[in-house]
Write an enzyme that holds these catalytic residues in place. Structure first.
Site, short mmCIF file in Angstrom:
data_model
loop_
_atom_site.label_atom_id
_atom_site.label_comp_id
_atom_site.label_asym_id
_atom_site.label_seq_id
_atom_site.Cartn_x
_atom_site.Cartn_y
_atom_site.Cartn_z
N GLN A 1 0.84 -1.21 0.00
CA GLN A 1 0.00 0.00 0.00
C GLN A 1 0.87 1.25 0.00
O GLN A 1 0.35 2.36 -0.06
CB GLN A 1 -0.89 0.01 1.25
CG GLN A 1 -1.86 -1.14 1.33
CD GLN A 1 -2.44 -1.31 2.73
OE1 GLN A 1 -2.89 -0.36 3.35
NE2 GLN A 1 -2.42 -2.52 3.24
N HIS B 1 -1.33 1.39 -4.36
CA HIS B 1 -1.71 2.80 -4.27
C HIS B 1 -0.83 3.69 -5.15
O HIS B 1 -0.76 4.89 -4.96
CB HIS B 1 -1.67 3.28 -2.81
CG HIS B 1 -2.73 2.64 -1.95
ND1 HIS B 1 -2.77 2.76 -0.59
CD2 HIS B 1 -3.79 1.87 -2.28
CE1 HIS B 1 -3.82 2.09 -0.10
NE2 HIS B 1 -4.45 1.54 -1.12
#
Ligand code: ZN
Length: 255
Positions: free
Chosen positions: A105, A123
Site C-alpha cells: 500500500q 496505491h
C-alpha cells in the site's frame, strides 16, 4: 509468553520454509521505521494547516494544483531522507532464494529500492507523474522541497499529477489483479506493518485468512486480524524480517 519470545518467529520460519511461493503484504508501518512519517504524521510545519483529505483528492488538485505539487515534493524529500531499512532488505533477502511477491500500500518505492523484484503497488508510486487526461507517465525523481514547478504532459499539455491513488479513486486494476493472482498462487502470506483497515487492500488479508493459507502477521501492535492469523510476530519489521530471512537461509528452499 512475552513479546520477546523467540517461538513465533521460529513458527513463522517453518511455515515460510514449506512454501513454494510467498505473498508479502505491506503497509505504512514498514516505512515508518525509516523515519518516514505516515500519511497523517506528514502534516507538520508548513503543511500542518491542511488535512491529507484536502491535498490527496482530485478536487484538491483541480482547485490548488501548485499546493498539491508542493505537498508531494515535500513527501518525496521525506522518503529520500528516510531510505530503505532492514525490513525492506529482509523481504528482498527472502526473495533472493524463494519466489516472493510483494503487494504494498506504500507509494514510496522502497521495496524496489531494496531489491525486491515482483511488486504490485496498490496505491501507485510517488516517484512517477501521470497525465490525468491522456494517461502518459513520466518518472519524477525530484526530492527537494520547494524547487520544482508543476510539470506538463509532453503529449497533450495537461498539468501532470503524482501517479498515486487519491481519496475516492479506484486502485490500479493491473496492480490489484497481480496481487490477487499472487494470493491465489501463494502457499504462505506475510502481513507486515498494516492495520488492515484500508480497503480494498485489506480485503487481500481477509481473503488470505478465509482461504486457510498460513498467514503470518508482523506488527508490533495488534490489528483487527491479529486474532485470526496463524502466527503473530509482535515485533518491528526491521527486526523480524532479517531474523526470518536468516532462519530461512539455514533451511533449504522448497521448489
Ligand atoms: Zn497528456
Amino acid at each position: 509468553m512475552s513479546d520477546d519470545d523467540p517461538q513465533p518467529i521460529r513458527r513463522a520460519a517453518v511455515l515460510v520454509a514449506a512454501a513454494r511461493e510467498i505473498l508479502v503484504l505491506t503497509g505504512a508501518g514498514i516505512s515508518a521505521e525509516s523515519g518516514i512519517p505516515t500519511f497523517r504524521e506528514a502534516q507538520t510545519g508548513l503543511w500542518a494547516a491542511y488535512a491529507p483529505e484536502d491535498l490527496a483528492t482530485p478536487e484538491a488538485f483541480v482547485r490548488h494544483p501548485e499546493r498539491v505539487w508542493g505537498w508531494y515534493q515535500w513527501r518525496r524529500a521525506l522518503i529520500a531522507r528516510g531510505g530503505v531499512n532492514a525490513g525492506h532488505r529482509g523481504i528482498a533477502q527472502l526473495g533472493a532464494s524463494r519466489r516472493v511477491f510483494v503487494a504494498t500500500q506504500n507509494v514510496d518505492g522502497l521495496h524496489a529500492a531494496a531489491g525486491s523484484r515482483a511488486i504490485a503497488e496498490l496505491h501507485g508510486n510517488i516517484w512517477r507523474d501521470r497525465c490525468g487526461s491522456c494517461g502518459a507517465t513520466v518518472d519524477n525523481k525530484v526530492a527537494e522541497p520547494d524547487t520544482q514547478d508543476p510539470a506538463y504532459c509532453h503529449r497533450c499539455g495537461t498539468m501532470m499529477r503524482p501517479d498515486v491513488v487519491w481519496f475516492g479513486e479506484m486502485l490500479p486494476t493491473e496492480a490489484l489483479r497481480a496481487a490477487e493472482s499472487a494470493l491465489a498462487r501463494a502457499d504462505a502470506v506475510l502481513v507486515v506493518g498494516t492495520s488492515n483497515r484500508v480497503y480494498p487492500a485489506a480485503a487481500l488479508v481477509d481473503a488470505a485468512i478465509e482461504s486457510a493459507r498460513p498467514v503470518i502477521e508482523i506488527n508490533p501492535r495488534p490489528t483487527g486480524v491479529s486474532h485470526a492469523v496463524d502466527v503473530r510476530v509482535a515485533d518491528s519489521a526491521s527486526r523480524a524480517l532479517p531474523a526470518l530471512a536468516a532462519l530461512l537461509d539455514e533451511a533449504p528452499a522448497n521448489g
